[in-house]
Design a protein around this motif. Structure first.
Motif, PDB file in Angstrom:
ATOM      1  N   GLY A 257      28.690  25.199  29.245  1.00  0.00           N
ATOM      2  CA  GLY A 257      28.007  26.492  29.177  1.00  0.00           C
ATOM      3  C   GLY A 257      27.103  26.729  30.372  1.00  0.00           C
ATOM      4  N   PRO A 280      26.442  31.517  26.416  1.00  0.00           N
ATOM      5  CA  PRO A 280      26.683  30.998  25.052  1.00  0.00           C
ATOM      6  C   PRO A 280      28.021  31.476  24.473  1.00  0.00           C
ATOM      7  N   HIS A 283      30.752  29.385  26.043  1.00  0.00           N
ATOM      8  CA  HIS A 283      30.720  27.964  25.677  1.00  0.00           C
ATOM      9  C   HIS A 283      31.098  27.781  24.207  1.00  0.00           C
ATOM     10  N   GLN A 284      32.376  27.939  23.906  1.00  0.00           N
ATOM     11  CA  GLN A 284      32.865  27.816  22.530  1.00  0.00           C
ATOM     12  C   GLN A 284      33.321  26.390  22.270  1.00  0.00           C
TER      13      GLN A 284
END
Ligand code: FCB
Length: 435
Positions: A257, A280, A283-284
């Motif tokens: 991320g 965010p 950034h999974q």
């Protein structure tokens, strides 16, 4: 034949063959225009002046091609879905005949005991979306997640693994900064926006696929082993900068991320305002990590490079028919680095292979595969969590700006007759994978 044995990789290790939609399908019963249709139609962009209108005619010949995957002993097939085949305008109403084609193809894999590994975007952006700015327009993240939702709902229960994007470095830098791939721009601002919007599309796409109940999600990044041409500190700097541009921007975004600080400084003026707030969403949580590997990048400092004073030099190692250095050790190093520094997810080497001069007997390619399979075993021994390996490619195909002149297939395609002929390298996999 290969020297390695199937057992050395572990029982659950996945062996597959890979292709992509634009490179093999042809138009078939119709699809919307993509950026590669118009780019290829513009003289000077593709070396042999060719296009993807017929390609391997896989749209019609897919049963024979899936038989080849099965008979090669491969347990998985990595393919991509053509966005403009299912959504001719990129958004809006889907085209039923396009969805039906992928129903047939996926069911055809399952009937043959082949695990479907799908990629949603392998470079064929619908032209209608390019008209709206394509990857430069932030809305592309929404268009992509709507497309992902459509695919997830329709096919998700039958897919073994799904990737959002293939090789975002190519879709961004090679296509918007270096101008070599569609849409052929040479502009840092366009490039930086494409980089960020591709990452946002990936994040939103993963969220949409999860919401649709699709399991086993990832992304495919292409990595190059970046090394300095000489021991000078300037060249070390150049190699490091190139590693940021090529590898770490995408690895950092997806697995941490965060974008590399030094690269962000250089791109600051070109990135879209407020990009930080998207990290965010980018950034999974993922389930697997896809890496494509072909060669290394030997870099030297180049003061004429302006904002990016780094340039590739011609290396001394044996080369493929595309003049890419053959460097299996780079694959070991990268797999170990990614496992150590970025993620403990299972890694699939989703593409690896070489362009070779035409011919059915391809001993250099057999050796290439053998050496890279050994490189994978070395990475596993050093602790890298490698879970799968896909040969690029099942078939000779439309090699983008190189047209049909450069051949990556373990199966030869005679483009005049569409006859498929397995090469020695295909036979070597068959031998390795024979039960
Ligand atoms: C990769 C692409 C693939 C093919 C190989 C040779 O960059 O993902 O489509 O062109 O290179």
């Amino acid at each position: 034949m290969f020297g390695s044995r199937r057992e050395e990789f572990g029982e659950d290790f996945v062996f597959g063959a890979a292709t992509s939609a634009f490179q093999i399908e042809g138009v078939g019963d119709g699809r919307g225009s993509s950026i590669w249709d118009t780019f290829a139609a513009t003289p000077g962009n593709v070396v042999d002046g060719s296009d993807g209108l017929v390609a391997c005619d896989h749209f019609n010949r897919w049963p024979e091609d899936l038989d080849l995957v099965r008979d090669g002993g491969f347990g998985a097939y990595r393919f991509s879905i053509a966005w403009p085949r299912v959504l001719p305008e990129g958004k809006g109403p889907p085209r039923d005949a396009g969805l039906d084609f992928y129903d047939r193809l996926i069911d055809g894999m399952l009937e043959r005991g082949i695990a479907p590994y799908a990629t949603l975007y392998h470079w064929d952006l619908p032209s209608a979306l390019q008209d709206l700015g394509g990857w430069q327009n932030r809305d592309v993240a929404r268009w992509f997640s709507d497309y992902a939702d459509l695919i997830g709902r329709r096919f998700g229960d039958r897919l073994a693994a799904t990737a959002t994007l293939n090789e975002p470095w190519c879709s961004a830098w090679l296509s918007h900064v270096l101008g070599k791939h569609a849409p052929g721009l040479r502009d840092y601002r366009a490039g930086a926006r494409a980089m960020h919007h591709l990452m946002l599309a990936h994040g939103n796409g993963i969220a949409a696929l999860r919401a649709a109940g699709v399991r086993n999600l990832g992304i495919v990044l292409n990595l190059e082993k970046c090394e300095p041409a000489t021991p000078s500190p300037e060249d070390a700097f150049a190699a490091n900068l190139w590693a940021d541009v090529f590898n770490r921007f995408y690895l950092g975004a997806v697995y941490r991320g965060a974008y590399p600080a030094e690269l962000v400084q250089r791109l600051e003026d070109f990135l879209p305002a407020g990009w930080e707030a998207d990290l965010p969403a980018i950034h999974q949580k993922l389930d697997w990590c896809g890496i494509n590997y072909y060669t290394r990048a030997l870099m030297r400092h180049d003061p004429a490079g302006g904002l990016f004073p780094t340039t590739k030099v011609d290396g001394p190692l044996e080369k493929t028919d595309l003049d890419w250095e053959i460097y299996p050790k780079g694959l070991t190093d990268l797999l170990v680095e990614v496992s150590r520094d970025y993620t403990d997810l299972p890694i699939h080497v989703t593409e690896n292979g070489m362009a070779e001069v035409p011919g059915i007997d391809d001993p250099r390619r057999v050796r290439f595969y053998e050496e890279h399979l050994r490189a994978i075993l070395a990475a596993k021994a050093a602790g890298a969590n490698v879970a799968g390996y896909f040969a690029w490619s099942l078939l000779d195909n439309f090699e983008w700006a190189e047209g049909y002149l450069k051949r990556f297939g373990i199966v030869e395609v005679d483009f005049a007759t569409q006859k498929r002929t397995p090469r020695s390298s295909y036979r070597a996999f068959q031998e390795l994978l024979r039960r």
